[in-house]
Write an enzyme that holds these catalytic residues in place. Sequence first.
Site, mmCIF file in Angstrom:
data_model
loop_
_atom_site.group_PDB
_atom_site.id
_atom_site.type_symbol
_atom_site.label_atom_id
_atom_site.label_comp_id
_atom_site.label_asym_id
_atom_site.label_seq_id
_atom_site.Cartn_x
_atom_site.Cartn_y
_atom_site.Cartn_z
ATOM 1 N N ALA A 74 0.823 -1.616 -0.382
ATOM 2 C CA ALA A 74 -0.549 -0.331 0.113
ATOM 3 C C ALA A 74 0.904 1.228 0.017
ATOM 4 C CB ALA A 74 -0.676 -0.010 1.343
ATOM 5 N N THR A 75 2.310 1.205 0.557
ATOM 6 C CA THR A 75 3.269 2.288 0.271
ATOM 7 C C THR A 75 3.104 2.474 -0.490
ATOM 8 O OG1 THR A 75 3.899 2.218 3.173
ATOM 9 C CG2 THR A 75 5.187 3.435 1.407
ATOM 10 N N ASN A 154 -6.523 2.871 10.954
ATOM 11 C CA ASN A 154 -5.643 1.927 11.348
ATOM 12 C C ASN A 154 -5.378 1.856 12.897
ATOM 13 O OD1 ASN A 154 -3.818 3.991 10.082
ATOM 14 N ND2 ASN A 154 -2.387 2.829 11.421
ATOM 15 N N GLN A 182 -7.730 -1.533 5.951
ATOM 16 C CA GLN A 182 -7.626 -1.591 7.034
ATOM 17 C C GLN A 182 -9.223 -1.814 6.526
ATOM 18 O OE1 GLN A 182 -6.389 -2.640 9.106
ATOM 19 N NE2 GLN A 182 -4.141 -1.334 9.459
ATOM 20 N N SER A 202 -3.625 -3.727 0.598
ATOM 21 C CA SER A 202 -2.499 -4.471 0.561
ATOM 22 C C SER A 202 -2.834 -5.523 1.286
ATOM 23 C CB SER A 202 -2.056 -3.684 1.780
ATOM 24 O OG SER A 202 -0.001 -4.779 1.485
ATOM 25 N N HIS A 204 -1.071 -8.275 2.929
ATOM 26 C CA HIS A 204 -0.195 -9.083 4.261
ATOM 27 C C HIS A 204 -1.861 -8.835 5.006
ATOM 28 C CE1 HIS A 204 0.908 -5.362 6.844
ATOM 29 N NE2 HIS A 204 1.417 -4.736 4.701
ATOM 30 N N THR A 240 9.641 -7.264 -13.024
ATOM 31 C CA THR A 240 8.915 -7.720 -13.833
ATOM 32 C C THR A 240 7.924 -8.116 -11.758
ATOM 33 O OG1 THR A 240 11.043 -8.727 -13.865
ATOM 34 C CG2 THR A 240 9.421 -10.315 -12.898
ATOM 35 N N CYS A 325 7.707 4.528 17.455
ATOM 36 C CA CYS A 325 8.818 4.475 18.080
ATOM 37 C C CYS A 325 9.773 5.198 17.312
ATOM 38 C CB CYS A 325 9.881 3.405 18.836
ATOM 39 S SG CYS A 325 8.375 2.951 19.889
#
Length: 383
Positions: A74-75, A154, A182, A202, A204, A240, A325
């Site tokens: 997605a980024t 998210n 999300q 995305s 994952h 590819t 963080c």
Amino acid sequence: MLKPAKIYLDHNATTPVHEQVLEKMLPYFTQNFANPHSDHAFGWDASEALEQARKQVANLINARASEITFTSGATEAANLALFGFAKENRNKGQHIISCRTEHKAVLETLNALEKDGYEIGYVEVNCDGIVDLEQFQNLLRPDTSMVVMMLANNETGVIQDISEISKLAHQNGSLVMSDITQAVGKIEVDIKAMGIDIAIFSSHKIYGPKGAGAFYSSSKTDLARYMYGGNQENGMRPGTVNVPAVVGFGFASELASKQLQETSEGMLLLRNDFEEQLQSLEDVQINAKDQDRLPNTTSLSVHNVDGDALYRRMNRIAISRGSACTSNVIEASHVLTAMGIEESLALATYRISLGKSTTRQDLNLAFENIKTAINSIRKTSLV
């Protein structure tokens, strides 16, 4: 003596690859390994698998296969879509409207566009993270070429009224881009009915592999390429294609479509019961509790505690802090501060996100871990 099992409750961060998805992927590493752009029988087989995956992903959001461009996630999709739009449509207006609670992948790309001459206006949200539609309307201008608004947050799971936002944007002649990462697989996402012109998401997050994502762009939307080296993926993304990952993404999308209602209803029931348990604890709040949210997501704030110390004591559950963080410096989440949550409380806010494998027993054990950790911290602070 066996150690207590650790419980994974961070499915908004990533999900395990579904076993059936993995089975679909494996032949494309060893047997059907050809480059899908090679002009021979092996390449044709790989190309056929690629296009089948494109149809499966498109069906998940009610799009046409030709409107799907595969990316690494997605980024990358956000970068390709935003920069591609900006490069192609600069003469239509250099004003873009977005929201402070967007994902960093979108916000940082918008910051880059701002340095390139675009003006970015940001809509405020209320204490529940809901966009102020009146302010949004006031921000719209004749030169507003695009509105960028995520469908589901998210961190909090809050779902925006994207259909109304799209309606207002289109009345102004502006296109709408939405981060639906999300939302897919958890709620029904009909890209056409919602009036979304460009979307990013995305693999994952829906039990597919990492390294695969996509963006949807309406056939009426013009995007320029800004990456070069080949004409793969609609000329927008050279290189590819990762066929095994895309095959996995496609089958994960098909499973998500088939299992959507059952998965959504099951997680919602578990989450609501879990939140009732959490609210029995003193000085605990569920953020945006009464708003339309993703069925698997809880944003939990604990008052009058050291957020970092509490997080470390909840060591049997995998959850996310409502903070980022960076270089060992703890910063309050930009989403939470935009909602008006003070910094100390934002640092004691945690995202709990359920998945398909989450059980009631998991949540009972998680509750006990959270309760014990809170009581322990508060006793320590009284000493």
